[in-house]
Design a protein around this motif. Structure first.
Motif, short mmCIF file in Angstrom:
data_model
loop_
_atom_site.label_atom_id
_atom_site.label_comp_id
_atom_site.label_asym_id
_atom_site.label_seq_id
_atom_site.Cartn_x
_atom_site.Cartn_y
_atom_site.Cartn_z
N ALA A 139 0.86 -1.19 0.00
CA ALA A 139 0.00 0.00 0.00
C ALA A 139 0.89 1.24 0.00
O ALA A 139 2.02 1.23 0.52
CB ALA A 139 -0.91 0.02 1.21
N SER A 140 0.39 2.31 -0.57
CA SER A 140 1.09 3.59 -0.50
C SER A 140 0.84 4.22 0.87
O SER A 140 -0.10 3.82 1.58
CB SER A 140 0.62 4.52 -1.61
N LYS A 141 1.66 5.20 1.22
CA LYS A 141 1.48 5.86 2.51
C LYS A 141 2.08 7.25 2.47
O LYS A 141 2.84 7.61 1.55
CB LYS A 141 2.13 5.05 3.64
N ILE A 142 1.75 8.05 3.46
CA ILE A 142 2.38 9.33 3.69
C ILE A 142 2.91 9.34 5.12
O ILE A 142 2.40 8.63 5.98
CB ILE A 142 1.43 10.53 3.45
N GLN A 143 3.94 10.12 5.35
CA GLN A 143 4.55 10.15 6.68
C GLN A 143 5.12 11.53 6.98
O GLN A 143 5.37 12.33 6.08
CB GLN A 143 5.65 9.09 6.81
N GLY A 144 5.31 11.76 8.26
CA GLY A 144 5.92 13.00 8.72
C GLY A 144 6.50 12.77 10.11
O GLY A 144 6.08 11.86 10.83
N GLY A 145 7.46 13.60 10.47
CA GLY A 145 8.07 13.41 11.78
C GLY A 145 9.00 14.54 12.15
O GLY A 145 9.12 15.54 11.44
N ALA A 146 9.66 14.38 13.29
CA ALA A 146 10.57 15.39 13.80
C ALA A 146 11.63 14.72 14.66
O ALA A 146 11.45 13.59 15.14
CB ALA A 146 9.81 16.44 14.61
N GLY A 147 12.74 15.44 14.86
CA GLY A 147 13.80 14.89 15.69
C GLY A 147 14.83 15.94 16.02
O GLY A 147 14.67 17.13 15.73
N ILE A 148 15.91 15.49 16.65
CA ILE A 148 17.03 16.35 16.99
C ILE A 148 18.33 15.66 16.56
O ILE A 148 18.42 14.43 16.58
CB ILE A 148 17.08 16.67 18.50
N GLU A 149 19.30 16.48 16.18
CA GLU A 149 20.61 15.96 15.77
C GLU A 149 21.70 16.72 16.51
O GLU A 149 21.61 17.94 16.68
CB GLU A 149 20.82 16.11 14.27
N TYR A 150 22.74 15.99 16.92
CA TYR A 150 23.90 16.62 17.55
C TYR A 150 25.17 16.09 16.88
O TYR A 150 25.37 14.87 16.80
CB TYR A 150 23.95 16.34 19.04
N ILE A 151 26.01 17.00 16.41
CA ILE A 151 27.26 16.64 15.76
C ILE A 151 28.31 16.35 16.83
O ILE A 151 28.81 17.26 17.49
CB ILE A 151 27.75 17.75 14.82
N VAL A 152 28.63 15.08 17.02
CA VAL A 152 29.59 14.70 18.06
C VAL A 152 31.02 14.85 17.57
O VAL A 152 31.95 15.05 18.35
CB VAL A 152 29.35 13.25 18.53
N SER A 153 31.21 14.74 16.28
CA SER A 153 32.51 14.94 15.64
C SER A 153 32.22 15.38 14.22
O SER A 153 31.18 15.03 13.66
CB SER A 153 33.31 13.63 15.64
#
Length: 226
Positions: A139-153
């Motif tokens: 089946a087809s779908k749609i999606q969405g989301g959120a998050g956080i990123e931290y550059i450790v190096s």
């Protein structure tokens, strides 16, 4: 005597104004220099992996959290925007009733809020293709989301994110009950491995240097000779 004082004051004024003008020009040139911090921290491309959990929101009760794995490729369109293609493998289950393996192929447009900083939230949305094991149900779908990123190096970022997936099918859990289609959530912790930033930074600085040199030559040609 008065004429000499006037000439001296005019000379001082010219020197001061010339100095102010040169200082202003230097400030403008510094402020106009391209910001390449993004390419030091991240890059123009990235491979990403993540491991987490998935849970269904369907027609049965007592949904169970199950294993979820993701691997993908991301291409930066600008420091703020990227196009992200990912393969997702996960299970959806209800306690003691149902447990089925699924996969999805997702294409998202992702927005990084603070691309020149080590820490940044991000949001994403897009469409995808959902399939059970051996493609028994698709089946087809749609999606969405959120998050956080931290550059450790430099070129390595850790991320935590969650997404919501709306599937255009009401048989994701094996039942067709109710007025709405089935949905599921995924939460994962992973890493982005960036590359290509050094090449892009070098090109930007080279183009900037060439532009400055060209402007300098033009200014020298247009400057009146005394």
């Amino acid at each position: 005597m008065i004429a000499q004082q006037i000439r001296f004051r005019l000379l001082v004024l010219v020197i001061v104004l010339t100095g102010c003008y040169s200082f202003a020009q230097e400030e403008i040139e510094i402020s106009d220099e391209p910001n390449t911090k993004f390419f030091n921290l991240r890059g123009t491309n990235a491979f990403d992996v993540a491991l987490g959990t998935s849970v269904i929101n369907g027609d049965l009760v007592d949904p169970q959290f199950e294993i979820y794995f993701h691997v993908g490729y991301k291409r930066q369109l600008t420091p703020h925007l990227s196009l992200d293609f990912g393969y997702h493998k996960f299970n959806l289950a209800y306690i003691d009733i149902y447990n089925e393996g699924f996969m999805s192929f997702d294409l998202n447009l992702e927005a990084l809020l603070f691309p020149h900083e080590r820490f940044s939230p991000f949001i994403f949305a897009g469409g995808g293709y959902n399939a059970s094991n051996h493609f028994k149900e698709t089946a087809s779908k749609i999606q969405g989301g959120a998050g956080i990123e931290y550059i450790v190096s430099n070129q390595v970022g850790l991320k935590l994110y969650a997404d919501y997936n709306y599937v255009s099918s009401d048989t994701l859990d094996g039942l067709e009950v109710g007025a709405s289609d089935d949905t599921y959530f995924r939460i994962a912790f992973g890493a982005n491995f960036y590359f290509g930033g050094a090449v892009k930074k070098s090109k930007i600085l080279k183009d900037y240097s060439t532009e400055i040199e060209a402007n300098s030559i033009t200014d020298d040609r247009n400057r009146p000779k005394l």
